[in-house]
Motif scaffolding. Structure first.
Motif, PDB file in Angstrom:
ATOM      1  N   LEU A 174       0.828  -1.206   0.000  1.00 43.96           N
ATOM      2  CA  LEU A 174       0.000   0.000   0.000  1.00 43.96           C
ATOM      3  C   LEU A 174       0.863   1.257   0.000  1.00 43.96           C
ATOM      4  CD1 LEU A 174      -2.860  -0.970   2.488  1.00 43.96           C
ATOM      5  CD2 LEU A 174      -2.951  -0.899  -0.024  1.00 43.96           C
ATOM      6  N   VAL A 175       1.967   1.227   0.747  1.00 48.88           N
ATOM      7  CA  VAL A 175       2.886   2.371   0.747  1.00 48.88           C
ATOM      8  C   VAL A 175       3.575   2.476  -0.605  1.00 48.88           C
ATOM      9  CG1 VAL A 175       4.987   3.324   1.794  1.00 48.88           C
ATOM     10  CG2 VAL A 175       3.239   2.279   3.242  1.00 48.88           C
ATOM     11  N   PHE A 176       3.959   1.343  -1.160  1.00 50.38           N
ATOM     12  CA  PHE A 176       4.591   1.318  -2.485  1.00 50.38           C
ATOM     13  C   PHE A 176       3.662   1.904  -3.552  1.00 50.38           C
ATOM     14  CE2 PHE A 176       5.018  -0.974  -6.538  1.00 50.38           C
ATOM     15  CZ  PHE A 176       6.312  -0.617  -6.895  1.00 50.38           C
ATOM     16  N   ALA A 177       2.366   1.575  -3.457  1.00 48.37           N
ATOM     17  CA  ALA A 177       1.391   2.038  -4.443  1.00 48.37           C
ATOM     18  C   ALA A 177       0.909   3.458  -4.173  1.00 48.37           C
ATOM     19  CB  ALA A 177       0.204   1.087  -4.471  1.00 48.37           C
ATOM     20  N   PRO A 207       9.961   5.096   0.527  1.00 55.00           N
ATOM     21  CA  PRO A 207       9.133   4.863   1.731  1.00 55.00           C
ATOM     22  C   PRO A 207       8.748   3.401   1.935  1.00 55.00           C
ATOM     23  CG  PRO A 207       8.402   6.839   0.578  1.00 55.00           C
ATOM     24  CD  PRO A 207       9.429   6.179  -0.313  1.00 55.00           C
ATOM     25  N   TRP A 208       8.488   2.662   0.848  1.00 52.65           N
ATOM     26  CA  TRP A 208       8.060   1.281   1.020  1.00 52.65           C
ATOM     27  C   TRP A 208       9.177   0.412   1.595  1.00 52.65           C
ATOM     28  CZ3 TRP A 208      10.348  -2.959  -1.206  1.00 52.65           C
ATOM     29  CH2 TRP A 208      11.178  -2.750  -2.292  1.00 52.65           C
ATOM     30  N   ILE A 209      10.422   0.760   1.298  1.00 53.69           N
ATOM     31  CA  ILE A 209      11.558   0.022   1.871  1.00 53.69           C
ATOM     32  C   ILE A 209      11.600   0.210   3.379  1.00 53.69           C
ATOM     33  CG2 ILE A 209      14.081  -0.142   1.929  1.00 53.69           C
ATOM     34  CD1 ILE A 209      14.142   0.561  -1.007  1.00 53.69           C
ATOM     35  N   SER A 210      11.359   1.435   3.811  1.00 48.77           N
ATOM     36  CA  SER A 210      11.315   1.708   5.242  1.00 48.77           C
ATOM     37  C   SER A 210      10.091   1.068   5.890  1.00 48.77           C
ATOM     38  CB  SER A 210      11.310   3.212   5.486  1.00 48.77           C
ATOM     39  OG  SER A 210      12.514   3.799   5.045  1.00 48.77           O
ATOM     40  N   GLN A 211       8.959   1.059   5.164  1.00 52.83           N
ATOM     41  CA  GLN A 211       7.754   0.438   5.710  1.00 52.83           C
ATOM     42  C   GLN A 211       7.973  -1.047   5.965  1.00 52.83           C
ATOM     43  OE1 GLN A 211       4.558   1.974   6.520  1.00 52.83           O
ATOM     44  NE2 GLN A 211       4.709   0.029   7.624  1.00 52.83           N
ATOM     45  N   TYR A 212       8.619  -1.719   5.007  1.00 55.57           N
ATOM     46  CA  TYR A 212       8.929  -3.130   5.198  1.00 55.57           C
ATOM     47  C   TYR A 212       9.860  -3.311   6.395  1.00 55.57           C
ATOM     48  CZ  TYR A 212      10.393  -7.912   4.310  1.00 55.57           C
ATOM     49  OH  TYR A 212      10.652  -9.262   4.446  1.00 55.57           O
ATOM     50  N   ALA A 213      10.816  -2.415   6.547  1.00 58.25           N
ATOM     51  CA  ALA A 213      11.762  -2.501   7.661  1.00 58.25           C
ATOM     52  C   ALA A 213      11.046  -2.364   9.002  1.00 58.25           C
ATOM     53  CB  ALA A 213      12.838  -1.428   7.516  1.00 58.25           C
ATOM     54  N   PHE A 214      10.119  -1.402   9.093  1.00 62.77           N
ATOM     55  CA  PHE A 214       9.342  -1.242  10.332  1.00 62.77           C
ATOM     56  C   PHE A 214       8.537  -2.505  10.627  1.00 62.77           C
ATOM     57  CE2 PHE A 214       9.815   3.462   9.818  1.00 62.77           C
ATOM     58  CZ  PHE A 214      10.247   3.748  11.106  1.00 62.77           C
TER      59      PHE A 214
END
Length: 262
Positions: A174-177, A207-214
């Motif tokens: 969702l963040v990626f999109a 941002p999606w890379i960081s979202q996955y990290a979180f």
């Protein structure tokens, strides 16, 4: 009178490798990643595996015979990785991606080698729990209840764990999109959102890379908290009994063993 050698109940063994780590004569191996086997020619009946087994499915008598503990190997210090991992992730969430090592490597061992070498020897979290609960004496050292190592609970927890993992992947998508904003928080026990904004440093990272990290840091921290809780209540490495990766890799080894026997 000679002491009775230790014997494993193979049907109930979860192949966690806890016994393997304490055997002073290296008389134990986890056969085909399925269950522990004890070489009767090497076993001296010291009973250390009996004491260490979190599921209490190893039978044997205790011996007062003094034994030299096996020499330390390089992988006996991998518990340091857990401490470094969580410390780095606390200050910079991108380092949470390093935790993928603990997901990918066990699968590679199970798929290509047909064993659980990672769980039995190289698991940093298992080593950390053993250190805290064993050498530092933080564990009550009681057997886990039978329901905890039942197939229903172990596979049920595996399904639940990966359902939560796929929810994490969905949030990343969702963040990626661009359908939602980056959430700078860590979710503990899949329920409690804890602000973690100080660990996010970045416009240079998508941002999606960081979202996955979180999300992945949340998974790793939650599973570690569960491991610590069961370590305090039961034996040091009780987490190994129902660890999703341990359950999944054992299932893979079972499938490979069936195919091999055909």
């Amino acid at each position: 009178m000679a002491k009775r050698k230790s014997v494993v109940n193979e049907d109930l063994c979860v192949s966690c490798g806890c016994c393997l780590k304490v055997c002073p004569k290296e008389a134990i191996e986890v056969k085909n990643g399925l269950y522990a086997t004890i070489n009767p020619d090497l076993c001296i009946g010291c009973g250390k595996c009996v004491v260490e087994c979190p599921t209490s499915i190893i039978e044997g008598e205790y011996s007062k015979r003094e034994n030299k503990v096996r020499f330390k190997k390089w992988y006996d210090y991998l518990w340091i990785f857990s401490i470094v991992y969580f410390t780095l992730g606390f200050f910079n969430i991108i380092f949470a991606w390093l935790g993928m090592i603990c997901f990918i490597v066990p699968l590679l061992f199970a798929i290509f080698k047909g064993n659980k070498a990672f769980c039995n020897r190289y698991c940093d979290r298992g080593q950390l729990l053993g250190l805290l609960g064993g050498r530092l004496g933080l564990s009550r050292k009681r057997d886990v209840p039978k329901w905890m190592y039942s197939k229903a609970f172990r596979y049920g927890f595996l399904v639940f764990f990966f359902a939560m993992f796929f929810v994490m992947l969905w949030n990343t998508y969702l963040v990626f999109a661009g359908a939602r904003d980056l959430s700078q928080a860590v979710t503990l026990l899949w329920v409690f959102n804890v602000p973690w904004a100080w660990a996010y440093h970045g416009n240079v990272i998508y941002p999606w890379i960081s979202q996955y990290a979180f999300g992945f840091y949340s998974v790793m921290l939650t599973s570690t908290i569960l491991g610590l809780l069961t370590m305090l209540l039961f034996k040091p490495r009780s987490w190994c009994v129902y660890c999703p990766m341990g359950t999944m890799t054992q299932a893979i080894c079972k499938v490979k063993n069936i195919r091999k026997s055909k």
